[in-house]
Design an enzyme around this catalytic site. Structure first.
Site, mmCIF file in Angstrom:
data_model
loop_
_atom_site.group_PDB
_atom_site.id
_atom_site.type_symbol
_atom_site.label_atom_id
_atom_site.label_comp_id
_atom_site.label_asym_id
_atom_site.label_seq_id
_atom_site.Cartn_x
_atom_site.Cartn_y
_atom_site.Cartn_z
ATOM 1 N N GLU B 13 0.826 -1.189 0.000
ATOM 2 C CA GLU B 13 0.000 0.000 0.000
ATOM 3 C C GLU B 13 0.867 1.248 0.000
ATOM 4 O OE1 GLU B 13 -3.534 -0.127 1.465
ATOM 5 O OE2 GLU B 13 -3.606 -2.269 1.812
ATOM 6 N N CYS B 60 -6.361 3.205 7.014
ATOM 7 C CA CYS B 60 -5.299 2.298 6.618
ATOM 8 C C CYS B 60 -5.793 0.871 6.601
ATOM 9 C CB CYS B 60 -4.127 2.405 7.577
ATOM 10 S SG CYS B 60 -2.802 1.258 7.194
ATOM 11 N N CYS B 63 -3.206 -1.318 9.120
ATOM 12 C CA CYS B 63 -3.205 -1.139 10.577
ATOM 13 C C CYS B 63 -4.535 -0.585 11.085
ATOM 14 C CB CYS B 63 -2.085 -0.235 11.047
ATOM 15 S SG CYS B 63 -0.895 0.283 9.850
ATOM 16 N N HIS B 67 -5.268 2.397 14.687
ATOM 17 C CA HIS B 67 -5.924 3.706 14.657
ATOM 18 C C HIS B 67 -7.150 3.713 15.576
ATOM 19 C CE1 HIS B 67 -3.418 5.751 11.843
ATOM 20 N NE2 HIS B 67 -3.536 4.806 10.934
ATOM 21 N N ARG B 476 4.474 -0.550 13.121
ATOM 22 C CA ARG B 476 5.466 0.267 12.409
ATOM 23 C C ARG B 476 6.058 1.381 13.243
ATOM 24 N NH1 ARG B 476 1.956 -1.673 9.324
ATOM 25 N NH2 ARG B 476 2.641 -2.672 7.421
ATOM 26 N N SER B 499 4.876 6.425 9.863
ATOM 27 C CA SER B 499 5.630 6.745 8.653
ATOM 28 C C SER B 499 5.883 8.243 8.521
ATOM 29 C CB SER B 499 4.927 6.192 7.418
ATOM 30 O OG SER B 499 4.931 4.782 7.465
ATOM 31 N N CYS B 543 4.700 2.102 5.466
ATOM 32 C CA CYS B 543 3.309 1.957 5.090
ATOM 33 C C CYS B 543 2.805 3.364 5.000
ATOM 34 C CB CYS B 543 2.513 1.198 6.128
ATOM 35 S SG CYS B 543 0.756 1.240 5.760
ATOM 36 N N CYS B 546 -1.883 5.265 5.362
ATOM 37 C CA CYS B 546 -2.575 6.331 6.072
ATOM 38 C C CYS B 546 -1.961 7.668 5.711
ATOM 39 C CB CYS B 546 -2.589 6.106 7.568
ATOM 40 S SG CYS B 546 -1.027 5.623 8.260
#
Lengths: 163, 580
Positions: B13, B60, B63, B67, B476, B499, B543, B546
């Site tokens: 993604e 996302c 994940c 969230h 992550r 990220s 990732c 998001c």
């Protein structure tokens, strides 16, 4: 008791519901569940933006029915139907990140002998892809049409479905 | 001097673009740019704060649960709610299964292909592969026949011309060092991991009532009914079933994942000195225990100094936009997320372009800083903070892995260290599934079936104004949700995702971000096939989902690379790239 029921068909709506028309597949799934009685051998799933995680839901099924926003370089609201090998080939033209996941899932499914016997995608050209939970009025007006398309496909696969 | 752009770089993604300058066979400078999922506050503003988690988890596909957790914790922090023990333990179990599944999937399905040459596996001898596998683990799937079957299947797949998940890679690159037998073993485990992850999803379906998109979170606790006498609730039967799944999870980690990492790493020990980068590591800490302290400690480390763990003050977090496509009144200063705003100001080159204007604004990512420092987040950061804080089990496993590889702690500050730390974390987290399940069983057996603290559920009980910070450690890395509630409604909402920390561009002072820093010094054997850049970036588990806004409509191939000599890199208009 915790085993997955034996589904024959998976109806999978994908898309990001935070991005306006991008989430149309999920909206269609919701309309289908709200308006119809789906037989127990059919699983109707809101796939959101998941990719490989969806592999689990391909287990044991024969038919996969996808509904999604797609890029066809046509007028917004244009509806298309694709089947079998056309689907992964088409999805490599991706309009959104979740579509990077679906072809990967299908490729892995092939490798793991989980690939469905029949694969149909109903897609629609989006109009507005912007932050927002609502569909554009144009795409909203097509949700019933797409839902009807899914119902017809399920009937063609021999499922008794009632409104 | 050559400039290389790689776009997009994530295997599944998201959309991330890396530009590097190569000088004398190594990276001399680097820039990370990504599309940004911006302005979640535009959707959440004016909505009920109790609904925010169902919306944020849609950001996302990789994940979702993290969230949800970050969001409910933000509201609980704002309102001063402490969740009941059962909810705390259930959240830990969901989070732990998420870690284990995510790390294994990352290793086998995303990152391993940077180290494992799938096509080379076709040259493997099945009997020698069997011997190799049996020498590193007593995992039962290790016979000659088994590996011959995998090899035959791979051959038919490759011969059909449909490489599928194995497409778009640099097979045959000189930086691949494994013998064919190790490659075949890894391909077999890649396939086994696909089956294994389906079991992990069953665990999530039981814990989360529904999967995908768990339905079981609730501000104040969980919605999962606990009733020892009801078949529809979490009860002895469903917990026993979970324990079976958890045993399978741990067995795969101990007998396949860890031995594979220990078998592959010796061929790539040079990567224990490559890709270290910043040396600043942040963990918010997570997995709250009965006494309120996190099982994995909170803290940050500066300049690779493991003798000092600094404490995290979230008020010192600020996001900068000097090199990001947003506008602030004063771009020399950052803004704390409670004051965060999203005013897009795209000043980049109009597509088609060849390279970004990296001396100006060049990314949709903001640049988060803690006490003015850029920070690496993720499994390595968590393991280093825990290691330096004296987490007993983390220290033991880290030391045993270092001993097996004949390396010292300094080897952790590297691309290989990042990959090893992810595996180490999986081992220690998988060990917790059993004791945490037992904790839940004991708690229920003591007669406590509370799962939700509802005294502050009604908005009428809330203060007129409240601010909260929900923090979690996603697989992550550090994830923060900030909410400002006014008159029972969401006034502002900001997310700073892992990220964003790792993919940060430069800030007003020119301080470089973690990806950028980690790439400097990376050797590049072939500028047209920059496998080495992918190794380091993938070691962070990027990732950007998001972080993603829109992609181009023309279907960028994964890992598109454009290379140009330095003379041309100021002439930006050559080729379509998808950042919008």
């Amino acid at each position: 008791m915790f085993d997955r029921p034996a589904y024959k068909t998976l109806v999978l709506g994908v898309g990001n519901t935070l991005m306006g028309d991008e989430g149309v597949g999920v909206h269609v799934i919701e309309r289908l569940l709200a308006g119809y009685v789906v037989p127990e051998e059919v699983q109707v799933l809101d796939g959101g933006v998941l990719g490989m995680d969806l592999l689990y839901y391909l287990e044991g099924i024969e038919n996969l029915l996808l509904v999604d926003a797609v890029e066809t370089h046509s007028e917004p609201g244009t509806i298309i139907r694709l089947e079998n090998d056309e689907v992964p080939a088409f999805l490599s033209m991706k309009i959104s990140p979740h579509q990077v996941g679906v072809p990967d899932m299908l490729a892995a499914a092939k490798f793991k002998d989980l690939y469905p016997k029949r694969l149909v995608l109903w897609g629609i050209q989006p109009e507005i892809l912007d932050m927002g939970l609502e569909l554009s009025p144009l795409i909203e007006s097509k949700v019933d049409v797409l839902t009807g398309n899914l119902v017809d496909q399920l009937k063609a696969w021999g499922h008794a479905i009632t409104s | 001097m050559t400039r290389i752009a790689i776009d997009p770089i994530t295997r599944i993604e998201g959309h991330l673009r890396i530009e590097v300058q190569v000088d004398g066979g190594a990276v001399s400078d680097a820039w990370a740019s990504a599309t940004m999922f911006r302005g979640i506050e535009l959707i959440l503003k004016g909505r009920d704060p109790r609904d925010a988690w169902t919306i944020t988890q849609r950001a996302c596909g990789v994940c979702t649960t993290v969230h949800a957790l970050g969001s409910v914790r933000a509201v609980e922090d704002a309102l001063g709610i402490t969740v009941p023990s059962n909810a705390r333990i259930l959240r830990n179990l969901i989070q732990a299964t998420q870690y284990i599944q995510d790390h294994v999937v990352h290793f086998y399905h995303l990152h391993a292909l940077d180290w494992v040459d799938v096509v080379s596996a076709l040259d493997a001898d099945a009997e020698a592969t069997s011997k190799l596998a049996q020498s590193i683990s007593d995992w039962p799937k290790s016979s000659t026949d088994y590996f011959q079957g995998v090899k035959d299947k791979l051959a038919s797949y490759v011969n059909s011309g449909q490489l599928g998940p194995f497409g778009n890679a640099y097979w045959g690159h000189s930086a691949y060092k494994l013998p064919p037998e190790a490659n075949l073993m890894a391909v077999a485990h890649y396939l086994e991991a696909l089956d294994w992850q389906r079991d992990m999803i069953r665990a999530h379906a039981i814990l989360g009532s529904k999967n995908p998109h768990l339905q079981t979170y609730l501000v104040g606790g969980m919605a999962t009914p606990i009733d020892p006498t009801s078949q529809a609730a979490l009860n002895a039967d469903s917990i026993a079933f979970l324990q079976g799944l958890f045993r399978k999870a741990k067995e795969f980690v101990d007998k396949v994942y860890l031995p594979d990492v220990l078998a592959i790493a010796p061929f790539y020990l040079d990567w224990a000195a490559i890709g270290g980068g910043l040396g600043n590591y942040l963990s918010y800490g997570d997995f709250p225990q009965a006494d309120g302290t996190p099982w994995l400690q909170s803290g940050f480390i500066l300049n690779k100094d493991l003798s000092k763990v600094n404490s995290v003050d979230q008020e010192k977090i600020a996001e900068h936009v000097a090199h990001s496509w947003y506008q602030y009144d004063d771009e020399k200063k950052g803004k704390h997320p409670w004051e965060g705003e999203t005013n897009p100001n795209f000043t980049g080159p109009k597509p088609p372009y060849k390279f970004l204007e990296t001396d100006q604004k060049y990314s949709w990512m903001k640049a988060p800083r803690l006490a003015d420092h850029a920070m690496e987040v993720g499994p390595l950061a968590r393991m280093l903070v825990a290691y330096a804080s004296g987490h007993t089990r983390v220290v033991e496993v880290v030391n045993s892995v270092l001993k097996a590889l004949g390396a010292g702690p300094e080897a952790l500050f590297s691309t290989l260290g990042r990959t090893a730390a992810r595996c180490i974390e999986t081992v220690v987290v998988a060990e917790q599934l059993e004791p945490w399940t037992n904790e839940l069983i004991a708690n229920i057996a003591s007669g406590d079936i509370a799962i939700h603290e509802g005294s502050l559920w009604e908005p009428a009980t809330w203060p007129a104004e409240a601010k909260g910070w929900g923090h979690t450690e996603a697989p992550r890395g550090s994830l923060g949700h900030w909410i400002h509630i006014q008159d029972q409604k969401t006034l502002n909402y900001q997310m700073v995702v892992p990220s964003t920390w790792n993919c940060s561009p430069r800030d007003a002072k020119g301080q470089i971000g973690p990806y950028e820093s980690a790439l400097i010094g990376t050797p590049i054997a072939d500028e047209k096939m920059p496998l080495e850049v992918l190794r380091t970036i993938h070691s962070f588990d990027p990732c950007i989902a998001c972080g993603v806004h829109l992609l181009d409509v023309d279907g960028n191939e994964i890992n598109q690379v454009s290379v140009d000599t330095v003379e041309n890199f100021n002439s930006p208009l050559l080729k379509v790239r998808g950042v919008r």
